[in-house]
Design a protein around this motif. Structure first.
Motif, PDB file in Angstrom:
ATOM      1  N   LEU A   1       0.614  -1.190  -0.032  1.00  7.03           N
ATOM      2  CA  LEU A   1       0.054   0.101   0.085  1.00  7.03           C
ATOM      3  C   LEU A   1       0.838   1.234   0.110  1.00  7.03           C
ATOM      4  N   GLY A   2       0.312   2.260  -0.546  1.00  6.65           N
ATOM      5  CA  GLY A   2       1.015   3.369  -0.534  1.00  6.65           C
ATOM      6  C   GLY A   2       1.238   4.090  -1.886  1.00  6.65           C
ATOM      7  N   ASP A   3       1.612   5.367  -1.795  1.00  9.89           N
ATOM      8  CA  ASP A   3       1.634   6.463  -3.270  1.00  9.89           C
ATOM      9  C   ASP A   3       2.590   5.842  -4.247  1.00  9.89           C
ATOM     10  N   ASP A   4       3.914   5.110  -3.778  1.00  9.13           N
ATOM     11  CA  ASP A   4       4.690   4.772  -4.737  1.00  9.13           C
ATOM     12  C   ASP A   4       4.253   3.452  -5.408  1.00  9.13           C
ATOM     13  N   ILE A   5       3.631   2.732  -4.655  1.00  6.24           N
ATOM     14  CA  ILE A   5       3.448   1.363  -5.237  1.00  6.24           C
ATOM     15  C   ILE A   5       1.939   1.650  -6.105  1.00  6.24           C
ATOM     16  N   ALA A   6       0.765   2.113  -5.499  1.00  9.65           N
ATOM     17  CA  ALA A   6      -0.474   2.032  -6.284  1.00  9.65           C
ATOM     18  C   ALA A   6      -1.212   3.085  -5.590  1.00  9.65           C
ATOM     19  N   PRO A   7      -1.305   4.395  -5.880  1.00 11.83           N
ATOM     20  CA  PRO A   7      -1.727   5.287  -5.301  1.00 11.83           C
ATOM     21  C   PRO A   7      -3.546   5.114  -5.580  1.00 11.83           C
ATOM     22  N   GLY A   8      -4.140   5.027  -4.458  1.00  9.74           N
ATOM     23  CA  GLY A   8      -5.437   4.965  -4.287  1.00  9.74           C
ATOM     24  C   GLY A   8      -5.794   3.476  -4.625  1.00  9.74           C
ATOM     25  N   GLY A   9      -4.967   2.446  -4.671  1.00 13.92           N
ATOM     26  CA  GLY A   9      -5.166   1.026  -4.834  1.00 13.92           C
ATOM     27  C   GLY A   9      -4.182   0.220  -4.155  1.00 13.92           C
ATOM     28  N   TYR A  10      -3.787  -0.868  -4.662  1.00 14.43           N
ATOM     29  CA  TYR A  10      -2.800  -1.632  -3.777  1.00 14.43           C
ATOM     30  C   TYR A  10      -2.048  -2.636  -4.940  1.00 14.43           C
ATOM     31  N   GLY A  11      -1.103  -3.002  -4.354  1.00 16.35           N
ATOM     32  CA  GLY A  11      -0.029  -3.936  -5.029  1.00 16.35           C
ATOM     33  C   GLY A  11      -0.073  -5.298  -4.346  1.00 16.35           C
ATOM     34  N   TRP A  12      -0.123  -6.439  -5.148  1.00 17.29           N
ATOM     35  CA  TRP A  12      -0.166  -7.839  -4.483  1.00 17.29           C
ATOM     36  C   TRP A  12       0.813  -8.712  -5.094  1.00 17.29           C
ATOM     37  N   ALA A  13       1.092  -9.767  -4.290  1.00 18.27           N
ATOM     38  CA  ALA A  13       1.732 -11.075  -4.556  1.00 18.27           C
ATOM     39  C   ALA A  13       1.088 -12.124  -4.228  1.00 18.27           C
ATOM     40  N   PHE A  14       0.356 -12.962  -5.073  1.00 20.23           N
ATOM     41  CA  PHE A  14      -0.266 -13.975  -4.623  1.00 20.23           C
ATOM     42  C   PHE A  14      -0.019 -15.343  -5.054  1.00 20.23           C
ATOM     43  N   PRO A  15       0.678 -16.123  -4.223  1.00 16.59           N
ATOM     44  CA  PRO A  15       1.295 -17.616  -4.557  1.00 16.59           C
ATOM     45  C   PRO A  15       0.181 -18.387  -5.077  1.00 16.59           C
ATOM     46  N   CYS A  16       0.209 -18.911  -6.210  1.00 17.62           N
ATOM     47  CA  CYS A  16      -0.692 -19.817  -6.745  1.00 17.62           C
ATOM     48  C   CYS A  16      -0.368 -21.396  -7.050  1.00 17.62           C
ATOM     49  N   GLY A  17       0.717 -21.716  -6.289  1.00 21.63           N
ATOM     50  CA  GLY A  17       0.922 -23.212  -6.425  1.00 21.63           C
ATOM     51  C   GLY A  17       2.056 -23.375  -7.779  1.00 21.63           C
TER      52      GLY A  17
ATOM     53  N   ALA B   1     -18.316   1.838   1.256  1.00 26.99           N
ATOM     54  CA  ALA B   1     -18.040   3.072   2.147  1.00 26.99           C
ATOM     55  C   ALA B   1     -16.382   3.132   2.525  1.00 26.99           C
ATOM     56  N   VAL B   2     -15.821   2.214   2.709  1.00 24.23           N
ATOM     57  CA  VAL B   2     -14.477   1.958   2.857  1.00 24.23           C
ATOM     58  C   VAL B   2     -13.681   2.352   1.693  1.00 24.23           C
ATOM     59  N   ASN B   3     -13.995   1.573   0.577  1.00 32.40           N
ATOM     60  CA  ASN B   3     -13.420   1.923  -0.811  1.00 32.40           C
ATOM     61  C   ASN B   3     -13.447   3.390  -1.163  1.00 32.40           C
ATOM     62  N   LYS B   4     -14.727   4.204  -0.868  1.00 32.40           N
ATOM     63  CA  LYS B   4     -14.721   5.578  -1.286  1.00 32.40           C
ATOM     64  C   LYS B   4     -13.699   6.240  -0.550  1.00 32.40           C
ATOM     65  N   ARG B   5     -13.486   5.659   0.943  1.00 35.13           N
ATOM     66  CA  ARG B   5     -12.646   6.355   1.812  1.00 35.13           C
ATOM     67  C   ARG B   5     -11.265   6.253   1.371  1.00 35.13           C
ATOM     68  N   ILE B   6     -11.076   5.029   1.073  1.00 33.06           N
ATOM     69  CA  ILE B   6      -9.382   4.724   0.909  1.00 33.06           C
ATOM     70  C   ILE B   6      -8.749   5.206  -0.508  1.00 33.06           C
ATOM     71  N   ALA B   7      -9.904   5.350  -1.382  1.00 31.08           N
ATOM     72  CA  ALA B   7      -9.507   5.778  -2.783  1.00 31.08           C
ATOM     73  C   ALA B   7      -8.747   7.206  -2.368  1.00 31.08           C
ATOM     74  N   ASN B   8      -8.865   7.869  -1.554  1.00 25.36           N
ATOM     75  CA  ASN B   8      -8.297   9.109  -1.246  1.00 25.36           C
ATOM     76  C   ASN B   8      -6.926   9.084  -0.295  1.00 25.36           C
ATOM     77  N   TYR B   9      -6.503   7.864   0.190  1.00 24.16           N
ATOM     78  CA  TYR B   9      -5.617   7.768   1.248  1.00 24.16           C
ATOM     79  C   TYR B   9      -4.140   8.001   0.636  1.00 24.16           C
ATOM     80  N   HIS B  10      -3.231   8.682   1.587  1.00 24.01           N
ATOM     81  CA  HIS B  10      -1.996   8.856   1.120  1.00 24.01           C
ATOM     82  C   HIS B  10      -1.163   8.015   2.091  1.00 24.01           C
ATOM     83  N   ASP B  11       0.112   8.214   1.855  1.00 21.36           N
ATOM     84  CA  ASP B  11       1.103   7.186   2.851  1.00 21.36           C
ATOM     85  C   ASP B  11       0.852   7.439   4.321  1.00 21.36           C
TER      86      ASP B  11
END
Ligand SMILES: Cc1cc2nc3c(=O)[nH]c(=O)nc-3n(C[C@H](O)[C@H](O)[C@H](O)COP(=O)(O)OP(=O)(O)OC[C@H]3O[C@@H](n4cnc5c(N)ncnc54)[C@H](O)[C@@H]3O)c2cc1C
Length: 405
Positions: free
Chosen positions: A195-211, A340-350
């Protein structure tokens, strides 16, 4: 129009999890069901990361061979990090192709027919009600497929429902891009969210192991909230990932996936019209908290399919009322809070993310898992009241705030 016409009780437009689950349930109840899927194969191309939760998947009967369990969830913020460990895994990553093909097999076994490379172009209407679809496929060419009811399970566009005025356009969407890497040096028990402005502003990055030593590394951002370019973000995340696993450890892409998910308010879609039913992403039925939609699409499809059978031929909003009723009863609270949380965190910063991660740290592993899974049951709230009463107060404020807006 050239070609011949044919007929079914139910035409399902789209062979994703929503369409296939609807088809299986309706066919099981004795209806003649045809699924039109524009792709050449069920589960192809993969457009989703497949992050999900074991308990609800088991409840839906999805076999354990369809997922890779995750024992640790790590959340990495701009300057904070938290890890939650699960001896008995709660989260998992689906083998998307296998899961969708399993759903396809269920539909076929129940008696549904799946037509591939069958592109639906529009609805057939007569006297103000839906009578089937205009479609084309390699065997029949362009033709009319008549039916008593049509199910729009076309995913993000929901183009039939939108055209019929049952849902708004996609004012907001999550746009995601990921690579599936072969990465033997990664810890395949662990999923990571960045999470954070550098990786994905207003979103997120992920690593999902899938086997099979593979991991899906991706980024998702919200449009139009963010103008960040997913390709550039993913490139940066790849560097971060390579640093994490060590430069000597090989990691390279085997597949690339991309897609869009609608982010619309939970009650914005009318799930049934006259001869038209909307299900899955076409109806905006995923959780907008983390962009999780597969298990919800299956669940909604089952409700819709059952309702088609119970309607006894009355495919009007009145006859099909059990579907919206069941869906809302089952998900209203969690979807409302997630939105409601989605709307809120769309404007989150670091600094907001760091604060949120410190909060997450205060929750037990089980409480945190419920947040990831958009499960805000009263039992969860009661537990959290003891560990972090302010969090429950904040959530209530966001939801009530939205209710007033
Ligand atoms: C990048 C990304 C990552 C995601 N990650 C996750 C995750 O980790 N976990 C999770 O649970 N969910 C995730 N989702 C969301 C999840 O993919 C969706 O919620 C889910 O696929 C919805 O299923 P569906 O059947 O409604 O739609 P879809 O899976 O989109 O299926 C719709 C089908 O309709 C077909 N179709 C469309 N138009 C036509 C037409 N005109 N004629 C015939 N066929 C047509 C399409 O080819 C497609 O097969 C993610 C989404 C994206 C975009």
């Amino acid at each position: 129009m050239s070609g011949r016409s044919d007929t079914a009780d139910v035409v399902v437009v789209g062979g994703g999890p929503a369409g296939l689950a609807t088809a299986a349930e309706a066919a099981r109840g004795g209806l003649r069901v045809v699924v039109c899927e524009r792709s050449h194969a069920i589960g192809e191309p993969v457009r989703t990361s497949g992050g999900s939760f074991i308990k609800p998947l088991k409840r839906l009967g999805v076999p354990s061979s369809c997922w890779h369990p995750v024992h640790r969830i790590r959340v990495v913020g701009p300057s904070t990090e938290v890890v939650k460990t699960y001896r008995r895994p709660v989260g998992c990553v689906l083998d998307v192709r296998r899961t969708y093909q399993w759903l396809g097999a269920q539909a076929v076994d129940a008696g549904a027919e799946i037509r591939l490379k069958a592109q639906v172009e529009g609805l057939l209407e007569h006297d103000g009600r839906v009578r089937g679809v205009r479609t084309r496929d390699p065997f029949r060419g362009p033709h009319e497929l008549t039916s008593h009811v049509v199910v729009d399970a076309s995913g993000h566009t929901g183009f039939l429902a939108r055209g019929a005025g049952l849902r708004p356009g996609n004012e907001r969407s999550a746009v995601g891009l990921e690579v599936e890497l072969r990465a033997t040096g990664y810890d395949h028990d662990e999923a990571i969210f960045w999470l954070g402005d550098d990786i994905a502003p207003g979103g997120y990055g992920w690593a999902f192991p899938c086997g099979e030593e593979r991991v899906r590394l991706g980024v998702g951002v919200l449009r139009p909230d963010s103008v960040a370019e997913p390709r550039a973000l993913l490139d940066r995340l790849l560097d971060e990932f390579r640093t994490r696993i060590g430069p000597a450890s090989p990691a390279s892409a085997i597949e690339m996936h991309s897609g869009l998910m609608p982010v619309i308010p939970p009650r914005a879609t009318q799930l049934v019209g006259r001869g038209l039913v909307v299900v899955g992403d076409a109806a905006g039925q995923g959780s907008t908290l983390l962009g999780e939609g597969i298990r919800y699409a299956i669940e909604a499809g089952r409700f819709a399919g059952r309702s088609l059978v119970e309607a006894g031929g009355d495919f009007t909003p009145h006859g099909l009322a059990s579907y919206p009723r069941a869906w809302r009863r089952h998900t209203r609270r969690d979807m409302t809070i997630s939105y409601a949380v989605n709307k809120r965190i769309a404007n989150y910063h670091d600094e907001d993310w760091d604060r949120a991660i410190r909060r997450l740290d205060r929750l037990t592993a089980t409480q945190a898992a419920r947040v990831f899974a958009s499960d805000f049951s009263p039992r969860w709230a009661l537990g959290v009241l003891l560990t972090d009463p302010a969090l429950v107060r904040d959530l209530a404020r966001h939801v009530i705030g939205r209710g007033r807006s």
